[in-house]
Design an enzyme around this catalytic site. Structure first.
Site, PDB file in Angstrom:
ATOM      1  N   ASP A  42       0.845  -1.193   0.000  1.00 27.06           N
ATOM      2  CA  ASP A  42       0.000   0.000   0.000  1.00 27.06           C
ATOM      3  C   ASP A  42       0.883   1.248   0.000  1.00 27.06           C
ATOM      4  O   ASP A  42       2.050   1.205   0.397  1.00 27.06           O
ATOM      5  CB  ASP A  42      -0.892   0.021   1.248  1.00 27.06           C
TER       6      ASP A  42
HETATM    7  N1  URA Z   1      -1.119  -5.996   3.766  1.00 29.09           N
HETATM    8  C1  URA Z   1      -1.653  -4.765   3.799  1.00 29.09           C
HETATM    9  O1  URA Z   1      -2.714  -4.553   4.375  1.00 29.09           O
HETATM   10  N2  URA Z   1      -0.991  -3.764   3.189  1.00 29.09           N
HETATM   11  C2  URA Z   1       0.211  -3.938   2.577  1.00 29.09           C
HETATM   12  O2  URA Z   1       0.782  -2.978   2.048  1.00 29.09           O
HETATM   13  C3  URA Z   1       0.752  -5.234   2.553  1.00 29.09           C
HETATM   14  C4  URA Z   1       0.066  -6.247   3.155  1.00 29.09           C
END
Ligand code: URA
Length: 261
Positions: A132
């Site tokens: 993310d």
């Molecule tokens: N899980 C998440 O919620 N976000 C990420 O960036 C990676 C794994």
């Protein structure tokens, strides 16, 4: 009326087969994988008539190219055999792991290019999975689509270790729920590793990589994530400062990621 161009059958087949099996690949992709020119630059060179295959100018990025054919760019012969390379990049919070960036926040591809050594700048670097925008930590890149598939396939079960600062202080029973698996809206999660590093810091090791999985799992048990960091993928543990990258050694790819070309 917008006419959709039909993908040639040879290209569909080559995409399914992937590279490295003695079959045709497409030219722009082969140049990016071999470190001659990143794909966008290869497409420009092709359009400008600077690329020849077996002595004939080729302008089509999707033109098939087979092992044994001679490719020249700007008159120079280029070898298209390519080793499988992988990079570790320490993603800062902010950039997106997308090629497109409609909000103008910057992409990890731009950040990576800004710190790549000259010797690696001719490759097309593909992200192995996603993080993310606000997640920090290890993000792998490779020049080889097979390693992307290996790293992201639900069948590989490559472990990814995350550290999350959460709201509240999870109890042992909560960690046990995370370990045993929860039911999210897209199905049950696989058994996971879960332990506390501090009263509000959870280390979570997953062997799958579903969309926002860590955040969804921790929200499900009542501890929404405040900050998320990935510190390892398989046996490859983050060891470069934020914003920096380094090439993985062959044995890190083979043993650490369990990938054999
Ligand atoms: N899980 C998440 O919620 N976000 C990420 O960036 C990676 C794994």
């Amino acid at each position: 009326m917008v006419r959709r161009q039909k993908t040639p059958k040879w290209l569909e087949a080559a995409r399914r087969r992937g590279p490295g099996e003695g079959s045709a690949d497409w030219l722009a992709r082969a140049l990016g994988r071999a470190g001659v020119l990143p794909r966008a630059e290869a497409e420009v060179a092709l359009r400008e008539g600077r690329v020849e295959v077996d002595g004939r100018v080729e302008r089509e990025p999707f033109a098939p190219v087979r092992p044994g054919q001679q490719v020249r760019v700007d008159g120079r012969v280029c070898a298209l055999e390519a080793p499988v390379l992988a990079l570790m990049f320490h993603k800062p919070a902010g950039p997106v792991v997308h090629g497109s960036d409609p909000e103008g926040v910057g992409t990890v591809f731009e950040r990576l290019r800004a710190v790549l050594p000259e010797t690696l700048s001719g490759y097309e670097w593909l992200a192995v999975g996603r993080l993310d925008r606000d997640t920090t930590g290890v993000l792998l890149f490779t020049n080889d689509e097979r390693l992307v598939r290996h790293g992201t396939s639900p069948q590989t079960h490559l472990a990814k270790r995350y550290v999350a600062r959460v709201e509240g202080q999870p109890a042992e029973a909560t960690l046990q729920r995370l370990r045993e698996g929860l039911v999210l809206e897209d199905g049950p999660t696989r058994p996971a590793g879960a332990r506390l590093r501090a009263p509000d810091v959870v280390e979570l090791t997953l062997t799958e990589g579903r969309h926002h999985q860590v955040k969804r799992m921790l929200a499900e048990v009542g501890h929404p994530v405040l900050a998320l960091h990935r510190e390892a993928v398989g046996g490859v543990v983050l060891d470069v400062p934020e914003g920096a990258c380094r090439l993985l050694r062959e044995e890190e790819v083979r043993e650490g990621l369990g990938f054999r070309a």
